[in-house]
Motif scaffolding. Sequence first.
Motif, mmCIF file in Angstrom:
data_model
loop_
_atom_site.group_PDB
_atom_site.id
_atom_site.type_symbol
_atom_site.label_atom_id
_atom_site.label_comp_id
_atom_site.label_asym_id
_atom_site.label_seq_id
_atom_site.Cartn_x
_atom_site.Cartn_y
_atom_site.Cartn_z
ATOM 1 N N THR A 252 29.981 -1.905 49.823
ATOM 2 C CA THR A 252 28.914 -2.815 50.322
ATOM 3 C C THR A 252 28.908 -3.071 51.883
ATOM 4 O OG1 THR A 252 28.908 -4.083 48.080
ATOM 5 C CG2 THR A 252 27.671 -4.974 49.900
ATOM 6 N N ALA A 253 29.834 -3.217 52.399
ATOM 7 C CA ALA A 253 29.776 -3.439 53.849
ATOM 8 C C ALA A 253 29.349 -2.140 54.604
ATOM 9 C CB ALA A 253 31.163 -3.882 54.384
ATOM 10 N N ALA A 254 29.774 -0.920 54.018
ATOM 11 C CA ALA A 254 29.502 0.268 54.760
ATOM 12 C C ALA A 254 28.111 0.684 54.476
ATOM 13 C CB ALA A 254 30.469 1.496 54.111
ATOM 14 N N VAL A 255 27.499 0.380 53.216
ATOM 15 C CA VAL A 255 26.132 0.953 53.085
ATOM 16 C C VAL A 255 25.063 -0.106 53.840
ATOM 17 C CG1 VAL A 255 26.824 2.151 51.032
ATOM 18 C CG2 VAL A 255 26.268 -0.313 50.639
ATOM 19 N N THR A 256 25.651 -1.359 53.904
ATOM 20 C CA THR A 256 24.816 -2.340 54.710
ATOM 21 C C THR A 256 24.807 -1.740 55.926
ATOM 22 O OG1 THR A 256 25.616 -4.227 53.326
ATOM 23 C CG2 THR A 256 24.713 -4.783 55.401
ATOM 24 N N ALA A 257 25.840 -1.519 56.500
ATOM 25 C CA ALA A 257 25.996 -1.088 58.107
ATOM 26 C C ALA A 257 25.075 0.110 58.198
ATOM 27 C CB ALA A 257 27.385 -1.010 58.550
ATOM 28 N N ASN A 258 24.826 1.080 57.121
ATOM 29 C CA ASN A 258 24.305 2.168 57.440
ATOM 30 C C ASN A 258 22.883 1.976 57.162
ATOM 31 O OD1 ASN A 258 26.411 4.016 58.166
ATOM 32 N ND2 ASN A 258 27.146 4.164 55.934
ATOM 33 N N GLY A 259 22.505 0.894 56.840
ATOM 34 C CA GLY A 259 20.896 0.751 56.552
ATOM 35 C C GLY A 259 20.352 1.005 55.399
ATOM 36 N N ALA A 260 21.326 1.410 54.273
ATOM 37 C CA ALA A 260 20.816 1.940 52.724
ATOM 38 C C ALA A 260 21.771 1.554 52.014
ATOM 39 C CB ALA A 260 20.569 3.420 53.071
ATOM 40 N N PRO A 261 21.375 1.569 50.630
ATOM 41 C CA PRO A 261 20.034 1.449 49.917
ATOM 42 C C PRO A 261 19.572 -0.003 50.112
ATOM 43 C CG PRO A 261 21.647 1.270 48.338
ATOM 44 C CD PRO A 261 22.651 1.358 49.526
ATOM 45 N N GLN A 262 18.399 -0.403 49.294
ATOM 46 C CA GLN A 262 17.804 -1.516 49.499
ATOM 47 C C GLN A 262 18.501 -2.666 48.835
ATOM 48 O OE1 GLN A 262 14.287 -1.018 47.212
ATOM 49 N NE2 GLN A 262 13.095 -0.185 48.883
ATOM 50 N N ASP A 263 19.344 -2.563 48.054
ATOM 51 C CA ASP A 263 20.332 -3.407 47.322
ATOM 52 C C ASP A 263 21.909 -3.081 47.457
ATOM 53 O OD1 ASP A 263 21.948 -5.069 46.018
ATOM 54 O OD2 ASP A 263 20.584 -5.134 44.269
ATOM 55 N N PRO A 264 22.352 -3.114 48.801
ATOM 56 C CA PRO A 264 23.672 -2.646 49.115
ATOM 57 C C PRO A 264 24.741 -3.380 48.093
ATOM 58 C CG PRO A 264 22.960 -4.118 50.724
ATOM 59 C CD PRO A 264 21.796 -3.605 49.871
ATOM 60 N N GLN A 265 24.870 -4.431 47.747
ATOM 61 C CA GLN A 265 25.934 -4.922 46.848
ATOM 62 C C GLN A 265 25.767 -4.354 45.333
ATOM 63 O OE1 GLN A 265 25.409 -9.205 45.841
ATOM 64 N NE2 GLN A 265 27.654 -9.444 46.274
ATOM 65 N N SER A 266 24.792 -4.082 45.042
ATOM 66 C CA SER A 266 24.366 -3.477 43.803
ATOM 67 C C SER A 266 24.979 -2.116 43.849
ATOM 68 C CB SER A 266 23.181 -3.398 43.458
ATOM 69 O OG SER A 266 23.004 -2.809 41.967
ATOM 70 N N TYR A 267 24.830 -1.579 44.994
ATOM 71 C CA TYR A 267 24.997 0.063 45.176
ATOM 72 C C TYR A 267 26.744 -0.043 45.344
ATOM 73 C CZ TYR A 267 25.221 4.675 46.980
ATOM 74 O OH TYR A 267 25.701 6.138 47.465
ATOM 75 N N GLY A 268 27.352 -0.794 46.171
ATOM 76 C CA GLY A 268 28.667 -0.712 46.313
ATOM 77 C C GLY A 268 29.233 -1.166 44.974
ATOM 78 N N ARG A 269 28.791 -1.927 44.212
ATOM 79 C CA ARG A 269 29.632 -2.264 43.022
ATOM 80 C C ARG A 269 29.449 -0.884 41.993
ATOM 81 N NH1 ARG A 269 32.048 -6.971 42.427
ATOM 82 N NH2 ARG A 269 31.304 -8.547 43.572
ATOM 83 N N THR A 270 28.394 -0.479 41.990
ATOM 84 C CA THR A 270 28.170 0.864 40.984
ATOM 85 C C THR A 270 29.053 1.921 41.385
ATOM 86 O OG1 THR A 270 25.763 0.092 40.749
ATOM 87 C CG2 THR A 270 26.334 2.377 40.318
ATOM 88 N N VAL A 271 28.979 2.241 42.643
ATOM 89 C CA VAL A 271 29.878 3.348 43.469
ATOM 90 C C VAL A 271 31.519 3.015 42.825
ATOM 91 C CG1 VAL A 271 30.924 4.642 45.040
ATOM 92 C CG2 VAL A 271 28.332 3.939 44.933
ATOM 93 N N ALA A 272 31.844 1.746 42.920
ATOM 94 C CA ALA A 272 33.208 1.511 43.063
ATOM 95 C C ALA A 272 33.562 1.527 41.407
ATOM 96 C CB ALA A 272 33.368 -0.161 43.206
ATOM 97 N N GLN A 273 32.663 1.171 40.642
ATOM 98 C CA GLN A 273 32.696 1.260 39.280
ATOM 99 C C GLN A 273 32.944 2.753 38.669
ATOM 100 O OE1 GLN A 273 29.562 -0.930 37.442
ATOM 101 N NE2 GLN A 273 30.427 -2.759 37.988
ATOM 102 N N GLU A 274 32.315 3.682 39.532
ATOM 103 C CA GLU A 274 32.358 5.105 39.161
ATOM 104 C C GLU A 274 33.642 5.607 39.692
ATOM 105 O OE1 GLU A 274 30.415 9.414 40.352
ATOM 106 O OE2 GLU A 274 29.156 7.817 40.458
ATOM 107 N N LEU A 275 34.226 5.351 40.763
ATOM 108 C CA LEU A 275 35.368 5.707 41.303
ATOM 109 C C LEU A 275 36.468 5.112 40.707
ATOM 110 C CD1 LEU A 275 34.609 5.686 45.098
ATOM 111 C CD2 LEU A 275 34.232 7.426 43.458
ATOM 112 N N PHE A 276 36.329 4.021 40.136
ATOM 113 C CA PHE A 276 37.759 3.550 39.573
ATOM 114 C C PHE A 276 37.443 3.298 38.035
ATOM 115 C CE2 PHE A 276 38.339 2.195 43.961
ATOM 116 C CZ PHE A 276 39.473 2.740 44.019
#
Length: 340
Positions: A252-276
């Motif tokens: 979440t912190a990384a995608v927030t710093a990169n300015g994408a996507p619109q909902d970085p917290q949701s994106y971060g959780r979704t990717v974490a759920q895929e990776l683990f």
Amino acid sequence: MSHHLATPEAAERGQLFIDDLFVFDGQGSTVFVLDVNSTVTGEHADPDFWPGARYEVKAHRDGAEREDVTFRVTFGEADPAGGQTFQLHVLTGAQAADDAAPGDLLVGGRTGQAASGGPVQIWAGRASDPFYFDLSVLEPVSSSVTGGTALDLSQWRPEEAENTFAGTSVASIVLEVPHGYAGLSVGTRVATWAATKLSDGSGGWRQVNRGGRPMMWPIFWPDDTDFSNQANSRHPSQDVAADGEAFAQMLTAAVTANGAPQDPQSYGRTVAQELFPDVLPYEIGTPARFTKDVRNGRALADNAPEVMLSLVTGTTVPVGLTSQAADGCRSSSFPYVVPA
């Protein structure tokens, strides 16, 4: 490619480093390729495989928390010519997750030569590395993700990318398992991963390194050249509890710093759920594709680095290379790799 970077420690322990795991459809079969002991550092440990160590490829069927089948390969001491004998055992059911279980011996053989045990084929030896990537783009991405900072690719020129792995080789284990064997039937969804293990000196075994999805170690644990990170020794079923929340926040912190996507917290959780858990999902009998839109197994030609770097940063990271960079390092027939 796991974490075989340019350090002396990586070369010294190369026999146990899992560089890559591939899972794809063969000729009426499922093919598993496990690569270790890369020469990307300029040297590699001898012999190619650690004598007495266990090299295991595992599959969880239909969402099972524990593995239902394990293919275990062990190697003997090297002879004067550098060759090693090997044995392939299969463990199914409850035995698949039991280090004390002996399993069933399928076949014995020698490195550099194909062998078959009933319907299962195996080849083990040194092969040209099919992985392609310019390592110079890795550090900015890893720093962005682990540090929660904006990705700085101002010095990166994709059009000038060179394959760091050109001319390198790996110690490869190739298993070709016919559809239906050990419950690996067409349509079955499996989660696959690999592990290297050593005797603990007390009659048991300790897991030294493991791998499932590509690029996990170089992105998230780039300095783990001595197997000190606890992720090495745990079972994938423990991944979510151990790292799930921390990685969701990190991403979440990384995608927030990169300015994408619109909902970085949701994106971060979704990717974490895929990776683990860190396992490679695949539907038996289907074409393997590890792409931006589909992650189903992994073929030798797939551009896994570009997919993973883009996924964890939330922005497109062009790596500047295509599968043509390693055209001569894969084959359409068994053993699918090209002996070096």
